[in-house]
Design an enzyme around this catalytic site. Structure first.
Site, PDB file in Angstrom:
ATOM      1  N   VAL A   1       0.824  -1.206   0.000  1.00 32.14           N
ATOM      2  CA  VAL A   1       0.000   0.000   0.000  1.00 32.14           C
ATOM      3  C   VAL A   1       0.861   1.261   0.000  1.00 32.14           C
ATOM      4  CG1 VAL A   1      -1.562   1.348   1.466  1.00 32.14           C
ATOM      5  CG2 VAL A   1      -2.053  -1.034   0.977  1.00 32.14           C
TER       6      VAL A   1
ATOM      7  N   THR B   1      -1.028  -4.165   9.598  1.00 36.18           N
ATOM      8  CA  THR B   1      -1.892  -4.419  10.758  1.00 36.18           C
ATOM      9  C   THR B   1      -2.314  -5.890  10.707  1.00 36.18           C
ATOM     10  OG1 THR B   1      -3.744  -3.558   9.434  1.00 36.18           O
ATOM     11  CG2 THR B   1      -2.807  -2.079  11.086  1.00 36.18           C
TER      12      THR B   1
ATOM     13  N   CYS C   1      -5.656  -9.251   3.102  1.00 32.68           N
ATOM     14  CA  CYS C   1      -6.693  -8.413   3.728  1.00 32.68           C
ATOM     15  C   CYS C   1      -7.938  -9.160   4.180  1.00 32.68           C
ATOM     16  CB  CYS C   1      -7.092  -7.300   2.765  1.00 32.68           C
ATOM     17  SG  CYS C   1      -5.764  -6.126   2.497  1.00 32.68           S
TER      18      CYS C   1
ATOM     19  N   LYS D   1      -3.694 -14.744  -5.605  1.00 37.04           N
ATOM     20  CA  LYS D   1      -4.414 -14.399  -6.831  1.00 37.04           C
ATOM     21  C   LYS D   1      -3.373 -14.048  -7.893  1.00 37.04           C
ATOM     22  CE  LYS D   1      -5.295  -9.524  -5.817  1.00 37.04           C
ATOM     23  NZ  LYS D   1      -6.310  -8.506  -5.763  1.00 37.04           N
TER      24      LYS D   1
HETATM   25  N1  LIG Z   1      -2.053  -5.173   0.599  1.00 34.38           N
HETATM   26  C1  LIG Z   1      -3.226  -4.730   0.200  1.00 34.38           C
HETATM   27  O1  LIG Z   1      -3.731  -5.089  -0.863  1.00 34.38           O
HETATM   28  C2  LIG Z   1      -3.990  -3.746   1.051  1.00 34.38           C
HETATM   29  C3  LIG Z   1      -5.108  -3.087   0.498  1.00 34.38           C
HETATM   30  C4  LIG Z   1      -5.789  -2.174   1.299  1.00 34.38           C
HETATM   31  C5  LIG Z   1      -5.387  -1.933   2.604  1.00 34.38           C
HETATM   32  N2  LIG Z   1      -4.307  -2.595   3.111  1.00 34.38           N
HETATM   33  C6  LIG Z   1      -3.889  -2.287   4.484  1.00 34.38           C
HETATM   34  O2  LIG Z   1      -2.747  -1.442   4.399  1.00 34.38           O
HETATM   35  C7  LIG Z   1      -1.836  -1.708   5.462  1.00 34.38           C
HETATM   36  C8  LIG Z   1      -0.468  -2.055   4.901  1.00 34.38           C
HETATM   37  O3  LIG Z   1      -0.598  -3.249   4.157  1.00 34.38           O
HETATM   38  P1  LIG Z   1       0.580  -3.785   3.218  1.00 34.38           P
HETATM   39  O4  LIG Z   1       0.067  -4.970   2.510  1.00 34.38           O
HETATM   40  O5  LIG Z   1       1.131  -2.644   2.450  1.00 34.38           O
HETATM   41  O6  LIG Z   1       1.643  -4.220   4.343  1.00 34.38           O
HETATM   42  P2  LIG Z   1       3.163  -4.666   4.140  1.00 34.38           P
HETATM   43  O7  LIG Z   1       3.419  -5.663   5.202  1.00 34.38           O
HETATM   44  O8  LIG Z   1       3.411  -5.023   2.713  1.00 34.38           O
HETATM   45  O9  LIG Z   1       3.994  -3.317   4.436  1.00 34.38           O
HETATM   46  C9  LIG Z   1       4.069  -2.703   5.676  1.00 34.38           C
HETATM   47  C10 LIG Z   1       5.442  -2.039   5.782  1.00 34.38           C
HETATM   48  O10 LIG Z   1       5.482  -1.199   6.931  1.00 34.38           O
HETATM   49  C11 LIG Z   1       6.808  -1.213   7.434  1.00 34.38           C
HETATM   50  N3  LIG Z   1       6.813  -0.674   8.811  1.00 34.38           N
HETATM   51  C12 LIG Z   1       6.281  -1.201   9.929  1.00 34.38           C
HETATM   52  N4  LIG Z   1       6.458  -0.372  10.976  1.00 34.38           N
HETATM   53  C13 LIG Z   1       7.105   0.732  10.509  1.00 34.38           C
HETATM   54  C14 LIG Z   1       7.561   1.947  11.088  1.00 34.38           C
HETATM   55  N5  LIG Z   1       7.360   2.225  12.386  1.00 34.38           N
HETATM   56  N6  LIG Z   1       8.201   2.838  10.327  1.00 34.38           N
HETATM   57  C15 LIG Z   1       8.404   2.572   9.012  1.00 34.38           C
HETATM   58  N7  LIG Z   1       7.978   1.444   8.399  1.00 34.38           N
HETATM   59  C16 LIG Z   1       7.345   0.536   9.130  1.00 34.38           C
HETATM   60  C17 LIG Z   1       7.217  -2.661   7.291  1.00 34.38           C
HETATM   61  O11 LIG Z   1       8.624  -2.815   7.306  1.00 34.38           O
HETATM   62  C18 LIG Z   1       6.598  -3.014   5.929  1.00 34.38           C
HETATM   63  O12 LIG Z   1       7.521  -2.806   4.869  1.00 34.38           O
HETATM   64  C19 LIG Z   1      -2.484  -2.822   6.278  1.00 34.38           C
HETATM   65  O13 LIG Z   1      -3.237  -2.267   7.328  1.00 34.38           O
HETATM   66  C20 LIG Z   1      -3.432  -3.486   5.280  1.00 34.38           C
HETATM   67  O14 LIG Z   1      -4.523  -4.108   5.915  1.00 34.38           O
HETATM   68  C21 LIG Z   1      -3.607  -3.476   2.364  1.00 34.38           C
END
Ligand SMILES: NC(=O)c1ccc[n+]([C@@H]2O[C@H](COP(=O)([O-])OP(=O)(O)OC[C@H]3O[C@@H](n4cnc5c(N)ncnc54)[C@H](O)[C@@H]3O)[C@@H](O)[C@H]2O)c1
Length: 450
Positions: free
Chosen positions: A11, A86, A263, A324
């Site tokens: 994201v 999260t 998600c 997917k």
């Molecule tokens: N992946 C999706 O398709 C999607 C879609 C909509 C919403 N979301 C939501 O978005 C959020 C992120 O999802 P994602 O898939 O991108 O997660 P992800 O695990 O791919 O990325 C999260 C990143 O945050 C970094 N991080 C954690 N703590 C940190 C800090 N204090 N400072 C800097 N970096 C830090 C981690 O190292 C990691 O690279 C989640 O809440 C998820 O539910 C995800």
């Protein structure tokens, strides 16, 4: 505007690159030094179509940069997004908010001037209140507004989704924050993307309610598929027949092996916990979680049944491991539930996925990983189609038939049509449709497993 994006995962990286492409100046920050080093060398840590070119061009234009420390980018930013993970908290299914709160504490320490702090991570109702409390406790004088702006992009189509969203949800009652959000997203509402302004708690709940509803649609059609198999109906046509009703819609009515991904599973669990915490029972959501778990196990049994029940000594080719197509994301992929059942029952699995194998090797170390689809298929007793990558939709069926030891195909995504598969000489099992076999040349043993 100056933007700091905290968390550079699926994201954060997509949102950061898209905001930069809108003309804002963005620094994507991540604690993971390897990720930032790779990005700084021009290498992307994730697979997402179109993202390398978008990142490259915005870095070249000087609008996108990467950092491991948030102090500088946050102190200069008009808008700071929290886009950290999260995940489900181990043991109870609650959303683990430790990364969000840690980010809030770090942000608080370096805020400078009026700053809008925006939670883009999917977070339970009330998280924005707590983020605001953390910041105000650390910096009582800080001029800050905390906003909820949940993200709805889908991996595999993330850039398109970000740039052409069905809607943008903004939860804030602060007028100055609204102006900043309007400016950030201005290029989109020039494209007529609706912006829904609401209060922060409502925005937080919209995200969970949307995901739970989508998971419900998938689970519903999966149960109908099960019924179709019992009564001799075709789930594809049932889905079309109900989906053409505008009140229902055709999307998310594709029967398959159960929903997975980063998600829907964790967000459904977290929503159930939010309900428990507030004494509001969410029995539909509880049921879809249970039905979905059973579904994935049932798919293991379906594959075993298609091979006559005994998998000992069998070799099974599996195409598709990611949850997917068009992503390398393996989180909660159905493959993680189904394939261990098959190996435990004695099968050897030869697997191929165009992008997911790097991650899959860590999670499913017992599979034999192959260089392409045909290598996986060669000498196998059956082919299982598990993820509907485009390249699996157009396999050379004559070649597949000649490479397989037995012409058995179990298509858990309904990629192919039964008629074309029987014409090509396969015993073909799919989802929510009767198993079929080629009538002319069917052998008694193939008839038995069909
Ligand atoms: N992946 C999706 O398709 C999607 C879609 C909509 C919403 N979301 C939501 O978005 C959020 C992120 O999802 P994602 O898939 O991108 O997660 P992800 O695990 O791919 O990325 C999260 C990143 O945050 C970094 N991080 C954690 N703590 C940190 C800090 N204090 N400072 C800097 N970096 C830090 C981690 O190292 C990691 O690279 C989640 O809440 C998820 O539910 C995800």
């Amino acid at each position: 505007m100056r933007v700091a994006m905290i968390g550079t995962g699926y994201v954060g990286l997509v949102s950061g690159a898209c905001f930069a492409d809108f003309g804002h100046h963005v620094v994507c920050v991540d604690k993971d030094a390897d990720k930032i080093a790779a990005l700084s060398r021009g290498e992307l840590p994730i697979f997402e179509p179109g993202l390398p070119a978008l990142v490259q061009s915005n870095v070249r234009e000087g609008r996108l940069a990467f950092a491991t420390e948030l102090a500088g980018p946050v102190s200069q930013a008009d808008a700071v997004f929290i886009a950290v993970g999260t995940p489900s908290r181990r043991g109870d299914g609650h959303a683990d908010l430790s990364y969000v709160y840690a980010a809030a504490r770090e942000i608080a320490a370096t805020l400078d001037g009026f700053t809008v702090v925006i939670t883009k991570s999917t977070v339970p109702v009330g998280t924005g209140d707590e983020v605001e409390r953390i910041i105000r406790e650390a910096r009582p004088q800080a001029d800050v507004a905390v906003v909820s702006n949940p993200e709805f992009l889908r991996e595999g189509a993330a850039i398109r989704d970000f740039k052409h969203p069905d809607r943008i949800v903004v939860g804030t009652e602060d007028e100055r924050a609204r102006e900043v959000m309007a400016e950030l997203y201005r290029p989109l509402y020039l494209n007529a993307a609706p912006i829904l302004y609401t209060d922060r708690r409502t925005a937080e709940l919209i995200k969970y309610a949307a995901n739970a509803y989508l998971a419900t649609k998938i689970t519903f059609i999966n149960e109908i598929a099960e019924l179709c198999e019992r009564v001799g109906a075709d789930v594809q046509e049932v889905a079309r027949g109900i989906g053409l009703d505008n009140r229902i819609g055709t999307k998310f009515l594709h029967a398959g092996p159960g929903f997975g991904g980063s998600c829907l599973p964790k967000d459904a669990l977290a929503l159930i916990k939010i309900g428990h915490d507030h004494e509001a029972s969410l029995r539909i959501v509880e049921t879809i979680v249970a039905v979905n778990d059973q579904r994935k196990r049932a798919m293991g049994r379906k594959v075993a049944a298609a091979l006559g029940g005994n998998l000992r000594g069998c070799t099974i080719a599996v195409l598709g491991l990611a949850f997917k197509p068009n992503t390398d994301d393996m989180r909660e992929s159905p493959s993680l539930s189904i394939l261990p059942l098959l190996t435990e029952a004695g099968a050897t699995i030869r697997a191929f996925d165009p992008e997911g194998m790097g991650e899959a090797k860590k999670l499913l170390p017992d599979l034999d990983y192959c260089g392409d689809a045909y290598q996986a298929i060669e000498g196998a007793d059956a082919l299982v189609l598990l993820t509907e990558w485009n390249e699996f939709r157009a396999l050379d069926l004559t070649r597949v038939r000649s490479l397989l030891r037995a012409p058995v195909v179990i298509d858990l995504r309904n990629i192919y049509q039964p008629e074309e598969m029987t014409a090509a000489g396969f015993v073909y099992h799919s989802i929510g449709r009767a198993a079929v076999a080629p009538p002319a040349e069917i052998s008694p043993s193939l008839r038995a497993i069909a």
